[in-house]
Scaffold this motif. Sequence first.
Motif, PDB file in Angstrom:
ATOM      1  N   ALA A   1     -52.712 -38.914  -3.216  1.00 27.64           N
ATOM      2  CA  ALA A   1     -52.045 -38.330  -4.385  1.00 27.64           C
ATOM      3  C   ALA A   1     -50.541 -38.306  -4.180  1.00 27.64           C
ATOM      4  N   ILE A   2     -50.110 -37.917  -2.985  1.00 22.78           N
ATOM      5  CA  ILE A   2     -48.709 -37.951  -2.580  1.00 22.78           C
ATOM      6  C   ILE A   2     -48.656 -38.662  -1.240  1.00 22.78           C
ATOM      7  N   ALA A   3     -47.871 -39.723  -1.165  1.00 24.43           N
ATOM      8  CA  ALA A   3     -47.829 -40.545   0.047  1.00 24.43           C
ATOM      9  C   ALA A   3     -47.182 -39.787   1.193  1.00 24.43           C
TER      10      ALA A   3
ATOM     11  N   ASP B   1     -49.829 -41.853 -10.656  1.00 27.25           N
ATOM     12  CA  ASP B   1     -50.334 -41.353 -11.928  1.00 27.25           C
ATOM     13  C   ASP B   1     -51.858 -41.455 -11.832  1.00 27.25           C
ATOM     14  N   LEU B   2     -52.480 -40.403 -11.340  1.00 28.64           N
ATOM     15  CA  LEU B   2     -53.907 -40.470 -11.015  1.00 28.64           C
ATOM     16  C   LEU B   2     -54.770 -40.677 -12.249  1.00 28.64           C
TER      17      LEU B   2
ATOM     18  N   LYS C   1     -64.917 -46.424  -8.568  1.00 30.42           N
ATOM     19  CA  LYS C   1     -64.711 -44.991  -8.390  1.00 30.42           C
ATOM     20  C   LYS C   1     -63.365 -44.758  -7.709  1.00 30.42           C
ATOM     21  N   LEU C   2     -62.736 -43.639  -8.065  1.00 28.14           N
ATOM     22  CA  LEU C   2     -61.429 -43.287  -7.503  1.00 28.14           C
ATOM     23  C   LEU C   2     -61.587 -42.166  -6.485  1.00 28.14           C
ATOM     24  N   PHE C   3     -61.180 -42.472  -5.242  1.00 28.24           N
ATOM     25  CA  PHE C   3     -61.097 -41.455  -4.190  1.00 28.24           C
ATOM     26  C   PHE C   3     -59.634 -41.115  -3.969  1.00 28.24           C
ATOM     27  N   VAL C   4     -59.353 -39.817  -3.771  1.00 24.56           N
ATOM     28  CA  VAL C   4     -57.982 -39.356  -3.576  1.00 24.56           C
ATOM     29  C   VAL C   4     -57.882 -38.501  -2.321  1.00 24.56           C
ATOM     30  N   ASP C   5     -56.953 -38.871  -1.454  1.00 24.39           N
ATOM     31  CA  ASP C   5     -56.530 -38.038  -0.334  1.00 24.39           C
ATOM     32  C   ASP C   5     -55.472 -37.089  -0.896  1.00 24.39           C
TER      33      ASP C   5
ATOM     34  N   ALA D   1     -57.141 -35.242 -13.854  1.00 29.25           N
ATOM     35  CA  ALA D   1     -56.774 -36.483 -13.171  1.00 29.25           C
ATOM     36  C   ALA D   1     -57.892 -37.518 -13.180  1.00 29.25           C
ATOM     37  N   GLY D   2     -59.100 -37.142 -13.575  1.00 29.40           N
ATOM     38  CA  GLY D   2     -60.204 -38.096 -13.632  1.00 29.40           C
ATOM     39  C   GLY D   2     -60.707 -38.539 -12.274  1.00 29.40           C
TER      40      GLY D   2
END
Length: 390
Positions: A164-166, A174-175, A188-192, A207-208
Amino acid sequence: MGAAAHGREEFPPRLSARDAFPGIRPGYLNSGSVHPVSAGARQRVADYLASRAMGGESDYDIAAARRTVMERFARLINADTGELAYIQSTSAGEQMAVAALGLPEPGARVVTDALHFFGSFHLYSELEKAGVEVVVVRPHDNRIQLEDMAAAIDDRTRLVSVSAIATTNGFQHDLAALADIAHAHGAKLFVDAIHAIGSVPFDVKAAGIDMMSTASYKWLMGDMGLGFMYARADLIPELARPQAGYFQLAGISSHVFPYEEPHERAYQTRARDDATGLFAMGTYSNTGVAHLDYSLDFLLELGVENIQARRQPLIERVREEFTARGFQPLTPEDSTGPLIAFAFENARARLGPKLRDAGVEISLSQHRFRISPSVFNTMDDIEMLLEALA
């Protein structure tokens, strides 16, 4: 200049952020690596440890804390508790997300980017060895362009994995837009989210996001060894269980000992049908829970929006001054996160001694440096940094 111009806006007196961290040394600007522990969290941990002494001097209820910490974290990110599980770390969650999608699978495609957490690239290198096509989108102008991600995602893409933030430069995806692109191709979207939750407003539903993981020792102001895994409720039935563990159980029946009902099987088990039933394993850090038992209240009462607004003048002062001195900025100007980074050749070797002599701590890499102020920092800390590198 007035207080606002100096970045000295104060929280309500009863929530004085500086007072919450007594003894913090001036010049600590590295909360993006490890966040200091507040006095309130230390006391909550002490209460828990006193209860573990089994001497009766503390009635701290860790079972209740486990439940309410999960409830408060769910409120912080706009999730339901059934979509959440306690896990060990952010990276553990990313590995479980990969496995839950049935990867590695030869011929499948994974899309990530070069600003994702660098520790994750070992995971994706291993997937490549197993026959997965891994595409790493490179940055332009210190950001990952949405059109470049869109060009990389196709109908064979199973997973899009980003931060989400590097951690390297504070770039923010923009998630929601990225999720729309991934979902249009069945991916599918995975977010750290380790640098986002607790530092910027974060809403998993808006953010989906399909799956997300984080840990508690950075902007959640907790400790190492405890994190959270999120999976969207309607996605959970589609996911494979990555591993089986005790905390996944909804029930277990024994048919071995006296007075138990006879059965052809020695034991029968039944898993929960929520995220805990999918991702939880064995024992996790109770001291981590105790940390968060205080810190999540602290964050929710301060308000993440207030934390973000108070921090931004400090970051802008750093950006303005170091850019004027000729340091190469790496963080996009529209970033609203807790990190600001610069490129500088041989940064660790050339800047490290100056910072140590001045008693200032930031994050130093071979050719980069990063400043990450938190709620206890003031413009005085920034001035210490600027003077140390004058």
